[in-house]
Design a protein around this motif. Structure first.
Motif, mmCIF file in Angstrom:
data_model
loop_
_atom_site.group_PDB
_atom_site.id
_atom_site.type_symbol
_atom_site.label_atom_id
_atom_site.label_comp_id
_atom_site.label_asym_id
_atom_site.label_seq_id
_atom_site.Cartn_x
_atom_site.Cartn_y
_atom_site.Cartn_z
ATOM 1 N N UNK A 23 0.833 -1.206 0.000
ATOM 2 C CA UNK A 23 0.000 0.000 0.000
ATOM 3 C C UNK A 23 0.870 1.259 0.000
ATOM 4 N N UNK A 24 1.804 1.305 0.939
ATOM 5 C CA UNK A 24 2.591 2.537 1.050
ATOM 6 C C UNK A 24 3.639 2.671 -0.052
ATOM 7 N N UNK A 25 3.806 1.629 -0.860
ATOM 8 C CA UNK A 25 4.691 1.757 -2.023
ATOM 9 C C UNK A 25 3.984 2.459 -3.173
ATOM 10 N N UNK A 26 2.691 2.619 -3.068
ATOM 11 C CA UNK A 26 1.914 3.205 -4.181
ATOM 12 C C UNK A 26 0.881 4.230 -3.752
ATOM 13 N N UNK A 27 0.603 4.325 -2.498
ATOM 14 C CA UNK A 27 -0.513 5.152 -2.059
ATOM 15 C C UNK A 27 -0.166 5.761 -0.699
ATOM 16 N N UNK A 28 -0.866 6.772 -0.270
ATOM 17 C CA UNK A 28 -1.890 7.508 -1.010
ATOM 18 C C UNK A 28 -1.278 8.352 -2.139
ATOM 19 N N UNK B 178 10.079 9.030 -11.827
ATOM 20 C CA UNK B 178 11.519 9.293 -11.904
ATOM 21 C C UNK B 178 11.778 10.761 -12.228
ATOM 22 N N UNK B 179 10.954 11.303 -13.112
ATOM 23 C CA UNK B 179 11.092 12.711 -13.469
ATOM 24 C C UNK B 179 10.890 13.603 -12.247
ATOM 25 N N UNK B 180 9.867 13.264 -11.465
ATOM 26 C CA UNK B 180 9.607 14.021 -10.239
ATOM 27 C C UNK B 180 10.783 13.888 -9.269
ATOM 28 N N UNK B 181 11.259 12.644 -9.111
ATOM 29 C CA UNK B 181 12.362 12.391 -8.180
ATOM 30 C C UNK B 181 13.615 13.144 -8.632
ATOM 31 N N UNK B 182 13.879 13.117 -9.934
ATOM 32 C CA UNK B 182 15.060 13.804 -10.457
ATOM 33 C C UNK B 182 14.986 15.298 -10.179
ATOM 34 N N UNK B 284 3.129 7.682 -5.191
ATOM 35 C CA UNK B 284 4.435 7.825 -4.550
ATOM 36 C C UNK B 284 4.746 6.617 -3.670
ATOM 37 N N UNK B 285 6.000 6.205 -3.658
ATOM 38 C CA UNK B 285 6.442 5.197 -2.690
ATOM 39 C C UNK B 285 6.796 5.950 -1.404
ATOM 40 N N UNK B 286 5.862 5.943 -0.476
ATOM 41 C CA UNK B 286 6.048 6.744 0.738
ATOM 42 C C UNK B 286 7.125 6.173 1.646
ATOM 43 N N UNK B 287 7.443 4.900 1.451
ATOM 44 C CA UNK B 287 8.468 4.294 2.309
ATOM 45 C C UNK B 287 9.853 4.847 1.960
ATOM 46 N N UNK B 288 10.104 5.025 0.676
ATOM 47 C CA UNK B 288 11.427 5.487 0.238
ATOM 48 C C UNK B 288 11.421 6.994 -0.030
ATOM 49 N N UNK B 289 10.331 7.470 -0.598
ATOM 50 C CA UNK B 289 10.297 8.865 -1.060
ATOM 51 C C UNK B 289 9.378 9.736 -0.217
#
Lengths: 167, 565
Positions: A23-28, B178-182, B284-289
């Motif tokens: 989930x947190x790899x794609x959302x929110x 990737x564009x956003x991250x860059x 977004x990958x909230x864990x990494x980004x």
């Protein structure tokens, strides 16, 4: 706790872990730019004019120099700060006086600025002064139609007439 | 309009990061209340301990993810590495080829490349998650000061390396994310007064990005994880027998969970990068980004200040946090024969073997590195000179603890044996970090609490049985809960005859019982004692046989007299 129950609960906990990671790899969903917004980037790197004009060395001065150092012009290294302004629909949205880079202030001045704007037609007026005296010596006034999500890059290239509006 | 005055914002002051760093320290210092201010105490909050124990019921301690978060971090690193090598074989390091090659890999061979890509991505996310949990667990448990400072300080930069490894990976796909991250990374770094020309200009328009740039990012995406691996190696340097590989059950469970996730929700690109437009919404990958939106929610400068303050605060935390100094083990050269058992058993590599001055070639003796010593006494339990049967008036062992010398332990045991009367005379050896022994003391048992149960030389069990005890109960902490990591394991192995110094085979095993009762489980311990005494009641009375030591102390002679009477 029976072995079966243990394995069942283990499976559920592993699934919960995987679901959390998934989930947190794609959302929110992250909204980076408003749905009706476009983006303006003012970005350039420009070496301004020198703070003082070059002076022609006299023959006496040249004679005092080592043969390999006899350049006819004596130019100060320091460059003028760059003053830049950007108007959006008649309103000043950016103004900065950027000092040249380098310990001797002899390198380019760089500007980077980003701004989200509502999509639609806009009038942009960019001005720059890259000399020690006088008013703005580069001015460009354009009207552009910006679609949502579109990026307008305002660059500067003195060899190509000044400001460049890239879309 | 967004962020109108971004360019004019001040770059912050030095005072703010220092204040923030101080806040981190104050919060952790305030935390001392529930840990009793002990530098070497368990420090695991009750809620977390209850959670760990609940997971023990389901996974068993050996495969309990909460107890092996560091090992899981290593495991996910290897999954990401192995999957990354496969992806590298198919990746095209060019502006036009990067996105295309990833798409071919994802859709053209979904059963292999697609799954491997998803595994690569989710393993990275899982590593971030487990490292974050590992970090929080150590923080709230105050396991960062004293002898642990090195592991803590060396762990802080790993967070940066881990995130940087993940960020460069997202960059390579060259999709909208990737564009956003860059661009976001460039704008974030441009806030630092380091670069003459803004890095963000490299992504201002499509022609600005070159193939060489992708070669550079590819290099970084290999170099940064390698640096991370080197940092992980350094991180565990002061930990003997580091937990870097999860149990097979845990490893398979975690891998299958990732595989199921990869199949159920494959990692996909978000459309090819287009520098002429700005991504409006992103998965977004909230864990990494997860911190990237903060660049735009606040400012790049503010994020740098917070990141620098947090890093600084975490780095100085071990030195700023107050704690009592732990006692350091002492080596007595006259009683150290250089057997290196303490060297092998020390959980923190605090014992080194040095050439013995004036000794024969190859002869060595143990030496203690004070800064690494946890003061647990596991080395004393490992020393063969710690046997209480030695007839010397004062028992001096090869390596001893100043806060609880082995001679004092023997004297206390003899004194308490002398007071044991009646049926079911039990000696209970316990651990200060596990269940308290006070509940046993009033039940006709002689109790001895040690710094760690690993401090117990097995010969003490035999000694108690030969000098008046009907049985010996060794109360150990729960599996995986040893504050000193492996004290319970070594004791269990020594008593089972699997590790030197082991309990002699002639000792009647039915008169020895090992019970695991963690902190707060005094009731469990009391129940175990009751059951043990019931079992002992069904056995013949254990007649004291004494030893050469019996002739020496008056207290012991009196104990034997009392027992016979």
């Amino acid at each position: 706790m029976s072995t079966l129950a243990r394995y069942l609960i283990q499976g559920m906990l592993y699934a919960a872990f995987a679901a959390t990671v998934g989930y947190f790899s794609n959302a929110p969903t992250y909204r980076h730019l408003g749905a009706d917004d476009a983006l303006v980037r003012l970005s350039f790197s420009h070496a301004a004019q020198r703070v003082a004009p070059c002076r022609e060395r006299t023959p006496e001065e040249l004679a005092k120099l080592a043969p390999n150092m006899r350049a006819p012009l004596d130019c100060p290294r320091e460059r003028s700060p760059v003053t830049v302004e950007l108007e959006l629909d008649g309103r000043l949205v950016f103004r900065n006086v950027v000092a040249p880079a380098g310990l001797r202030r002899d390198l380019a001045s760089t500007v980077y600025w980003r701004q989200a704007v509502a999509a639609g037609e806009h009038r942009f007026t960019a001005r720059m002064k890259d000399r020690p005296e006088g008013g703005f010596n580069f001015v460009k006034d354009v009207v552009v139609e910006l679609a949502p999500g579109r990026v307008l890059v305002i660059d500067f290239d003195g060899t190509r007439g000044g400001f460049l509006f890239r879309m | 309009m967004l962020d109108e005055d971004q360019a004019q914002r001040p770059r912050g002051t030095v005072a703010f990061p220092i204040s923030l760093a101080w806040c981190v320290i104050v919060v952790v210092e305030a935390d001392t209340a529930w840990t009793g201010g002990r530098d070497r105490g368990p420090g695991v909050p009750g809620a977390l301990r209850a959670l760990e124990r609940a997971f023990d019921l389901v996974f068993r301690a050996v495969a309990n993810p909460w107890r092996h978060l560091g090992a899981l971090g290593f495991f996910f690193f290897w999954v990401a590495t192995a999957s990354g090598i496969y992806l590298y074989l198919f990746f095209d390091t060019s502006v036009t080829g990067a996105y295309e090659s990833v798409e071919r890999l994802t859709h053209g061979q979904w059963y292999a490349g697609g799954v491997v890509r998803s595994l690569h991505r989710y393993a990275s996310g899982a590593m971030v998650a487990t490292v974050a949990l590992h970090f929080v667990k150590e923080l709230v448990g105050r396991r960062f000061a004293g002898f642990r400072w090195f592991s803590w300080v060396s762990g802080v930069p790993l967070v940066w390396l881990l995130l940087a490894s993940g960020i460069t990976g997202y960059w390579l796909v060259w999709d909208r994310l990737a564009q956003f991250v860059a661009m976001a990374t460039a704008e974030w770094f441009d806030a630092l007064p380091l670069f003459g020309e803004p890095i963000a200009r490299n992504f201002a328009f499509p022609a600005a990005v070159s193939d060489r740039f992708f070669t550079l990012i590819m290099f970084l995406h290999v170099a940064l994880p390698l640096a991370l691996l080197a940092g992980m190696f350094v991180h565990i340097q002061r930990v003997n027998y580091a937990d870097v590989l999860p149990a097979r059950a845990l490893g398979w469970g975690a891998f299958l969970a990732l595989l199921a996730l990869a199949l159920a929700k494959p990692a996909l690109s978000q459309g090819a990068a287009d520098l002429a437009t700005e991504p409006q919404t992103l998965a977004l990958d909230w864990l990494v980004l997860g911190f990237y939106p903060l660049i735009y929610r606040f400012s790049p400068e503010a994020l740098w200040i917070v990141a620098a303050a947090a890093t600084l605060g975490l780095l100085i935390l071990p030195f700023a946090a107050r704690g009592e100094r732990v006692p350091v083990a002492r080596v007595d050269l006259a009683n150290c024969n250089g057997c290196a058992r303490c060297f092998a058993d020390c959980p923190y590599a605090a014992i080194v073997m040095q050439p013995r001055a004036g000794g024969k070639a190859g002869q060595k003796h143990a030496a203690v590195v004070a800064g690494l010593c946890a003061g647990c006494g596991i080395c004393t339990g490992a020393c063969p000179s710690s046997t209480p049967f030695r007839s010397s008036e004062r028992l001096v062992t090869g390596v001893d603890m100043p806060q609880q010398p082995i001679d004092a332990v023997r004297a206390e045991l003899e004194r308490k044996l002398a007071r044991l009367h009646g049926e079911g005379r039990v000696v209970v050896f316990g651990c200060e970090q596990a269940a308290a022994l006070h509940g046993c003391a009033g039940r006709g048992a002689a109790t001895l609490s040690l710094t760690c149960v690993g401090q117990l030389p097995p010969a003490f069990v035999e000694y108690a049985l030969r000098h008046g005890a009907d049985g010996v109960l060794v109360a150990s902490c729960l599996e995986g809960e040893c504050v000193y990591r492996i004290g319970d394991t070594w004791t269990a192995q020594r008593l089972a005859g699997e590790r030197e110094p082991h309990l002699r085979v002639t000792v009647p095993r039915e008169r020895l019982r090992v019970v695991r009762a963690g902190a707060g489980e005094e009731k469990t311990l009391a129940q175990a004692l009751t059951r043990f005494r019931e079992a002992l009641a069904r056995m013949p009375r254990n007649e004291p046989r004494g030893s050469s030591r019996s002739k020496a102390p008056r207290a012991l002679a009196a104990a034997q007299t009392g027992a016979r009477g």
